[in-house]
Design a protein around this motif. Sequence first.
Motif, PDB file in Angstrom:
ATOM      1  N   THR A  87      55.032  48.015  32.201  1.00  0.00           N
ATOM      2  CA  THR A  87      54.465  46.546  32.634  1.00  0.00           C
ATOM      3  C   THR A  87      54.482  45.533  31.924  1.00  0.00           C
ATOM      4  OG1 THR A  87      52.354  46.513  33.362  1.00  0.00           O
ATOM      5  CG2 THR A  87      53.688  47.440  34.887  1.00  0.00           C
ATOM      6  N   VAL A  88      53.239  45.061  31.169  1.00  0.00           N
ATOM      7  CA  VAL A  88      52.516  44.444  30.044  1.00  0.00           C
ATOM      8  C   VAL A  88      51.866  45.184  29.302  1.00  0.00           C
ATOM      9  CG1 VAL A  88      53.450  42.283  31.627  1.00  0.00           C
ATOM     10  CG2 VAL A  88      50.894  43.419  31.525  1.00  0.00           C
ATOM     11  N   GLY A 139      48.086  46.279  28.122  1.00  0.00           N
ATOM     12  CA  GLY A 139      46.302  45.644  28.716  1.00  0.00           C
ATOM     13  C   GLY A 139      45.283  45.962  27.539  1.00  0.00           C
ATOM     14  N   ASN A 155      37.170  38.326  38.527  1.00  0.00           N
ATOM     15  CA  ASN A 155      38.994  38.408  38.809  1.00  0.00           C
ATOM     16  C   ASN A 155      38.314  40.435  38.335  1.00  0.00           C
ATOM     17  OD1 ASN A 155      41.065  38.835  38.770  1.00  0.00           O
ATOM     18  ND2 ASN A 155      41.652  37.940  37.111  1.00  0.00           N
ATOM     19  N   LEU A 162      39.004  44.093  37.539  1.00  0.00           N
ATOM     20  CA  LEU A 162      40.139  45.256  36.641  1.00  0.00           C
ATOM     21  C   LEU A 162      40.581  45.991  37.287  1.00  0.00           C
ATOM     22  CD1 LEU A 162      37.542  45.154  33.674  1.00  0.00           C
ATOM     23  CD2 LEU A 162      38.952  42.860  33.909  1.00  0.00           C
ATOM     24  N   ILE A 163      41.612  46.716  36.959  1.00  0.00           N
ATOM     25  CA  ILE A 163      42.384  47.855  37.362  1.00  0.00           C
ATOM     26  C   ILE A 163      41.394  49.036  36.601  1.00  0.00           C
ATOM     27  CG2 ILE A 163      45.016  49.252  37.200  1.00  0.00           C
ATOM     28  CD1 ILE A 163      45.924  46.155  37.847  1.00  0.00           C
ATOM     29  N   VAL A 215      44.504  50.392  45.774  1.00  0.00           N
ATOM     30  CA  VAL A 215      42.919  49.942  45.842  1.00  0.00           C
ATOM     31  C   VAL A 215      42.571  50.598  46.963  1.00  0.00           C
ATOM     32  CG1 VAL A 215      41.457  47.668  46.299  1.00  0.00           C
ATOM     33  CG2 VAL A 215      43.810  47.060  44.645  1.00  0.00           C
ATOM     34  N   ARG A 242      45.941  53.128  38.453  1.00  0.00           N
ATOM     35  CA  ARG A 242      46.782  52.905  38.420  1.00  0.00           C
ATOM     36  C   ARG A 242      46.893  53.966  36.816  1.00  0.00           C
ATOM     37  NH1 ARG A 242      51.564  51.148  35.826  1.00  0.00           N
ATOM     38  NH2 ARG A 242      51.142  49.782  33.924  1.00  0.00           N
ATOM     39  N   ALA A 275      41.219  48.041  32.660  1.00  0.00           N
ATOM     40  CA  ALA A 275      42.311  47.316  31.330  1.00  0.00           C
ATOM     41  C   ALA A 275      42.690  46.063  32.570  1.00  0.00           C
ATOM     42  CB  ALA A 275      43.035  47.860  31.009  1.00  0.00           C
ATOM     43  N   GLU A 305      53.858  42.577  36.177  1.00  0.00           N
ATOM     44  CA  GLU A 305      52.605  43.188  36.440  1.00  0.00           C
ATOM     45  C   GLU A 305      53.171  44.057  37.500  1.00  0.00           C
ATOM     46  OE1 GLU A 305      52.806  39.615  36.471  1.00  0.00           O
ATOM     47  OE2 GLU A 305      51.280  39.226  34.277  1.00  0.00           O
ATOM     48  N   SER A 306      51.825  44.889  37.343  1.00  0.00           N
ATOM     49  CA  SER A 306      51.888  45.817  38.690  1.00  0.00           C
ATOM     50  C   SER A 306      52.120  45.582  39.615  1.00  0.00           C
ATOM     51  CB  SER A 306      50.849  47.179  38.354  1.00  0.00           C
ATOM     52  OG  SER A 306      50.247  46.663  38.782  1.00  0.00           O
ATOM     53  N   LEU A 345      49.302  42.920  47.782  1.00  0.00           N
ATOM     54  CA  LEU A 345      48.713  41.661  47.156  1.00  0.00           C
ATOM     55  C   LEU A 345      48.915  41.078  46.232  1.00  0.00           C
ATOM     56  CD1 LEU A 345      45.117  43.942  46.533  1.00  0.00           C
ATOM     57  CD2 LEU A 345      45.545  42.104  48.755  1.00  0.00           C
ATOM     58  N   ARG A 346      49.811  41.962  45.371  1.00  0.00           N
ATOM     59  CA  ARG A 346      50.975  41.904  44.212  1.00  0.00           C
ATOM     60  C   ARG A 346      51.875  41.969  44.282  1.00  0.00           C
ATOM     61  NH1 ARG A 346      48.147  41.797  38.201  1.00  0.00           N
ATOM     62  NH2 ARG A 346      48.601  44.134  38.257  1.00  0.00           N
ATOM     63  N   MET A 369      44.386  36.695  41.846  1.00  0.00           N
ATOM     64  CA  MET A 369      45.863  35.579  42.183  1.00  0.00           C
ATOM     65  C   MET A 369      45.402  34.500  42.957  1.00  0.00           C
ATOM     66  SD  MET A 369      47.841  38.387  42.538  1.00  0.00           S
ATOM     67  CE  MET A 369      49.405  37.391  43.007  1.00  0.00           C
TER      68      MET A 369
END
Length: 313
Positions: A28-29, A31, A55, A57-58, A93, A114, A134, A173-174, A187-188, A220
């Motif tokens: 994706t991007v 991390g 915020n 983290l994943i 999540v 993830r 990350a 991003e995921s 959510l995203r 978000m």
Amino acid sequence: MKTILTQSPETAAEFIRRGGIVAFPTETVYGLGADAFDAGAIERIFAAKDRPPDNPLIAHIGSLQQVHLLAGELSPNAKSLIEDFFPGPLTVVVRKVEAVPHLATAGLETVGIRMPANTLAREFLTACGRPVVAPSANLSGRPSPTTWRAVLEDLDGRIDCILQGDNTAIGLESTVVDCTRSTPLILRKGAVTLEQLRAVVPDISEFDGETDKTPRSPGMKHKHYSPRAKVLIVSPDEVPGSTKDDAFIGLHDAEGDFGYRLICAGVDAYAREVFEFFRESDRRGMRRIFCEAVSEAGIGAALMDRIRRAAEA
Ligand code: TXA
Ligand code: MG
């Protein structure tokens, strides 16, 4: 602090094992990772990025067995999504176990999990031997990095190491899905689309920011993806007057005297290129960036979501 550049996943993993913070590629991007159970290292991620502490983290895993280090009993929906979409650009999540520090989840009792599909990411995570939390490896508010050079541009001297891989394949991003409720909620938006998710969990729904003002995903509500240049959304046949200080990115060529322009071969290429285009526009001192609107099918939905956020900033 000197930031070490390496192509070796083992060298990069050694920094994680010693409590360091390391940028690494995913599909994706890029991390910025730390040991998921090391509160001190996690704190350094927030400091390096200048990230708001609310915020979460994943947590990234290198094998499916590691899910159980992060989460307890999974709901049937969470299980199905993991079975069908891991490894890949999906974050689920779920309720966290005690061992996951609240610092990582911004105080929430849930954790996003993830499993990246990118080969170098998998080798790195396997070498770490434990989950790695990350966020994207950019300064908070900047476009997510899709190249290791973009990571260096934002974080040189602020992190221990960059694992140098290829430019990321997806570029956005995921997809993030909240599985803690009876009907899962997106959510995203990301490369795993609503249609693909519906094939597995038919009653999944999409968070609607228009009607529901409380952000479900704390991240978000923050400012996102913004180049310094002003972002404007246009259709290709109604691009307003341009000057040499204007940039254009889209699928069709636009009339005008742009200082910088990129015509993408399709929506996938547009998604892959857009964040780097934002960064390059800033490097070239562009004042405005015109982005061609695309149809919100497939990854087009996630692409338009990111462009709108950049335009609002
Ligand atoms: O593709 C990606 O997801 C990349 C790569 C590095 O894996 N990571 C990424 O992380 O985009 P970040 O921190 O930039 O975005 C994570 C998003 C934020 O919007 C955050 O609020 C949300 O996921 N998130 C994380 N944990 C959550 C949780 N427990 N509950 C709700 N939202 C959560
Ligand atoms: Mg981010």
